[in-house]
Enzyme design. Structure first.
Site, PDB file in Angstrom:
ATOM      1  N   GLN A 129      34.442  47.664  28.773  1.00  0.00           N
ATOM      2  CA  GLN A 129      35.565  48.536  28.496  1.00  0.00           C
ATOM      3  C   GLN A 129      35.699  48.872  27.025  1.00  0.00           C
ATOM      4  OE1 GLN A 129      38.525  46.378  30.763  1.00  0.00           O
ATOM      5  NE2 GLN A 129      38.014  47.678  32.474  1.00  0.00           N
TER       6      GLN A 129
ATOM      7  N   ASN B  78      40.940  43.008  22.623  1.00  0.00           N
ATOM      8  CA  ASN B  78      41.002  43.560  23.947  1.00  0.00           C
ATOM      9  C   ASN B  78      39.810  44.363  24.379  1.00  0.00           C
ATOM     10  OD1 ASN B  78      42.707  44.003  26.138  1.00  0.00           O
ATOM     11  ND2 ASN B  78      44.393  44.115  24.682  1.00  0.00           N
ATOM     12  N   CYS B  79      39.295  44.056  25.550  1.00  0.00           N
ATOM     13  CA  CYS B  79      38.292  44.925  26.157  1.00  0.00           C
ATOM     14  C   CYS B  79      38.807  45.484  27.468  1.00  0.00           C
ATOM     15  CB  CYS B  79      36.986  44.183  26.380  1.00  0.00           C
ATOM     16  SG  CYS B  79      36.286  43.487  24.895  1.00  0.00           S
ATOM     17  N   VAL B  80      40.087  45.912  27.532  1.00  0.00           N
ATOM     18  CA  VAL B  80      40.478  46.700  28.710  1.00  0.00           C
ATOM     19  C   VAL B  80      40.103  48.140  28.439  1.00  0.00           C
ATOM     20  CG1 VAL B  80      42.335  45.233  29.518  1.00  0.00           C
ATOM     21  CG2 VAL B  80      42.849  47.047  27.922  1.00  0.00           C
TER      22      VAL B  80
END
Lengths: 426, 349
Positions: free
Chosen positions: A112, A241-243
């Site tokens: 993501q 964050n890797c959303v």
């Protein structure tokens, strides 16, 4: 708590023998930045590059975007508990290189990560096509695990932003802005006739690679708590964050939280911006129940009349959003929620994974499944190797003529759920 | 450039033939604009003109719908229109239904752009809003000026082949399809404005009305689990390594069907997740954590279940449209029923 932000307007970024700011131009000594980043032994190599608004440049896969700032008065330093020692920030004076940003890229950590185009149709969807970007292309040591990789890249970006921010320490700001919140009872006395409004910020905390840090604490492990809204302006909250790229909050967006700014803009006029509450989005049901109970209780304790709730991510956290909205509404408090949508590429499916009738005032950042074809760019910073596997891409979505078809889900900041962008849907 | 040709549909009342007592009149064609059609002229300017008006009584249309449509279509076709407009019907129920029905027929039969206008509570709106563009009008002819302004603007967009914007931009009744648009104000400011209105009990418009959710009732319990054939289905994205079906990491458009013959557990050397919505480390370390083949084999051996179905089905449930997910399940459920599978264990992430 009272904080003065002093903005130094940056209109261009260039390489130079010495790092400095002169006449609105940010000059960067690339060797110094490289040396700074390479102090981390987890990183094998780093390439320092630049991207300016309007250029035929694509940066991908983008991990984080950070604004260079420096604390010039008051306790603490930038990114407390992470880069600077732990100390309460959010008061005194802070200088900002407005118009500049640090962007981290390199090999992929998770699925993501985003696409950031400096021109063409993709530039319309990302706020960071308007900033002068210093880009770090970071290659980790071979065999480094993905969690360590993410950590190393996160710190490299923050350290570089602090390094650039220091250049603003002695400068005279082009413009200033003051933000102040008073302690509870004083605040009530100050504006007795205005509605008391709070901001509930839900922080992404679904697990490793889906994390946010508050003064260095993993947000999974916090109970919902109160903050002065000015603390975020000094980097109290950072992204790990890797959303999906479209709706995660890069550190830059935390520093410039638009809900905080737009509530301050009406503070003392139409409303009394009383408090900011942060909560998390853990995956366990017990955590969801506990955090939403706690958040709604805090809203009631503070005698709030109205609350804006912002989500981060989608799917699983839609449940947290609806729980928060329902429980806060049940306390007799008026709510507005901000989210984005996954209505399918044709826009015909239901947009959220959960819904509740109390969410009757909703602002949307748009349908993240909308498909867009991005033009070929003259220069790629990072690599286009991953555009088929990142969230929002698919196999063979890169065409022979160099164009790429993706969902806007893959574009950094496209459907911001703190309302940093202008996109919406009907 | 010559003007584009528009044909306009109105009822007996707006054609000044008469009220309810004349609602039985049959279709007729008149050259040029008539009644409300005259108001479109100035808005169309040099771009377009109403070349003819078709008229039909509301009762006749609704009581003889197929004949009425056929007769009207013949007249409309003969006038060689580039665009067709019906109404506006405001809150007149039978007129609204007629406007919707004839617009849909013209769109399907002649393949030209069509639009109509009516009040959102007109029964015709609900019946035809997803088939044709219906401009949202006030509930009576007092709103004629505003309706003509909005309908002519949308008509010109269609004639110029310009993309139609979101419902709020082009003033049509939402079609049940989400369309993106760029707003003047950023989202945070829109939220603050909305909250201030809500606090003052003033009207506001939510940007996404809450949907009516499909709730699936649980099936009755399996009577004899010890003899049941059970299948594993996951939205957790476990696939043979290399993802042979190229299932997308998000917004999946396909699913995979994978053979478990001779497979006693999902080895990390042979399986991994394609899912882009969660940290894959633990799923990849032991894919049985998402698709518990190991436990199912144990239960088979211990005769706690009848058997594990030979294939498992897998997709990625990450930003995946409900419509896609439904279609996958409808397809593979046929196989499960044919193969006498009695229960399915659905795992997510």
């Amino acid at each position: 708590m009272r904080l003065e932000l002093g903005y130094i307007h940056i209109t261009d970024i260039r390489f130079g023998d010495a790092s400095k700011v002169e006449d609105g131009v940010l000059y960067v000594n690339a060797e110094e930045v490289e040396a700074l980043v390479l102090r981390d032994e987890r990183i094998t190599s780093v390439k320092v590059d630049m991207a300016r608004p309007g250029e035929s440049v694509r940066i991908t896969p983008v991990k984080d975007v950070i604004e260079p700032r420096v604390k010039v008065e008051g306790p603490g330093g930038m990114f407390p508990g992470v880069i600077s020692p732990v100390d309460t920030v959010g008061s005194g004076k802070t200088h900002v290189l407005k118009g500049a940003a640090v962007v981290t890229t390199g090999t992929i950590v998770g699925f993501q990560e985003g696409i950031l185009d400096m021109s063409g149709v993709g530039a319309d969807y990302t706020p960071f096509s308007k900033t002068n970007n210093l880009v770090l292309v970071i290659i980790p040591r071979k065999g480094l695990g993905s969690h360590e990789h993410e950590h190393a890249v996160r710190e490299a970006g923050l350290k570089t932003a602090v390094y650039l921010g220091e250049l603003a320490r002695e400068l005279t700001p082009d413009s200033t802005e003051v933000f102040e919140t008073l302690p509870l009872t004083e605040g009530v006395k100050q504006f007795p006739d205005l509605p008391r409004v709070g901001y509930v910020q839900m922080l992404q905390s679904q697990g490793l690679l889906h994390d946010t840090y508050v003064y260095g604490v993993d947000a999974k492990r916090i109970l919902p708590t109160l903050m002065s809204p000015t603390e975020v302006m000094d980097g109290a909250i950072i992204s790990g964050n890797c959303v999906s790229a479209c709706d995660k909050n890069p550190t830059y967006v935390h520093q410039n939280n638009p809900i905080v700014h737009d509530l301050f803009a009406r503070h003392g006029k139409d409303l009394n911006f009383a408090a900011m509450i942060i909560t998390n989005e853990n995956v366990y049901l017990a955590d969801k129940i506990r955090s939403s109970d706690w958040t709604s209780n805090l809203c009631a304790f503070l005698s709030l009349d109205g609350v804006i709730i912002s989500e981060e991510g989608f799917g699983n956290p839609d449940t947290d959003l609806m729980m928060n909205c329902r429980k806060i509404t049940d306390k007799g408090i008026k709510t507005v929620v901000i989210t984005d949508e996954y209505a399918g590429q044709d826009g015909a499916s239901q947009s959220l994974a959960d819904a509740h009738e109390s969410a009757d005032a909703l602002v949307t950042g748009g349908n993240a499944n909308q498909v867009v074809t991005l033009p070929r760019m003259d220069k790629i910073i990072g690599s286009e190797e991953y555009v088929g596997i990142i969230a929002g891409g698919w196999d063979q979505n890169k065409h022979e003529d160099g164009t790429i078809t993706v969902e806007i889900q893959a574009i950094t900041g496209a459907t911001s759920e703190v309302g940093f962008a202008h996109l919406s849907a009907r | 450039m010559s003007k584009k040709r528009v044909v306009h549909y109105i009822n007996q009342f707006f054609a000044q033939i008469g009220g309810e007592e004349m609602a039985h009149v049959k279709p007729e064609y008149r050259e040029g604009p008539l009644g409300p059609g005259l108001a479109f002229g100035p808005a169309f300017g040099d771009h377009a003109e109403i070349v003819g008006t078709v008229i039909c009584g509301d009762s006749y249309f609704n009581e003889n719908m197929e004949e009425a449509k056929a007769e009207l279509l013949k007249m409309i076709k003969a006038a060689k229109p580039d665009l067709f407009i019906a109404g506006p019907a405001f809150n007149a129920g039978r007129y609204g239904v007629a406007c919707g029905a004839i617009s849909e027929a013209v769109k399907n039969e002649l393949g030209i752009p069509v639009l109509t206008g009516m009040y959102e509570e007109n029964p015709g709106a609900d019946m035809f809003k997803s088939a044709v563009y219906i401009v949202s009008t006030r509930n009576s002819a007092v709103g004629m000026r505003d309706a003509v302004k909005k309908m002519s603007a949308l008509a010109l967009k269609m004639l110029k082949d310009e993309p139609i914007g979101a419902s709020s931009e082009d003033h049509y009744i939402p079609q049940g399809i989400r369309v993106n648009l760029f707003e003047k104000d950023r989202g945070s400011k829109r939220a603050v404005d909305m909250l201030l209105k809500k606090l003052k009990d003033q009207p506001y418009v939510t940007e996404y009305p809450m949907p009516a959710f499909d709730r699936v009732d649980p099936q009755p319990a399996v009577k004899d689990i010890r003899s049941a054939k059970i299948a594993l289905v996951t939205s957790g994205g476990i696939v043979p390594k290399g993802n042979p079906d190229h299932i997308e990491s998000s917004s999946a458009t396909k699913y995979g069907r994978y053979d478990l013959e001779g497979v006693n557990y999902l080895s990390k050397n042979r399986y991994a997740t394609a899912h882009g919505g969660y940290d894959p480390s633990y799923a990849n370390e032991d894919p049985d954590r998402v698709v518990p083949v190991d436990m199912m084999r144990e239960f088979e051996k211990e005769e706690k279940i009848g058997s594990l179905y030979r294939y498992f089905f897998s997709t990625v449930g990450n930003g995946t449209a409900v419509k896609n997910a439904k279609a996958f399940a409808e397809e593979f459920s046929k196989e499960l029923i044919e193969e006498n599978v009695q229960a399915v264990i659905l795992t997510s992430t």
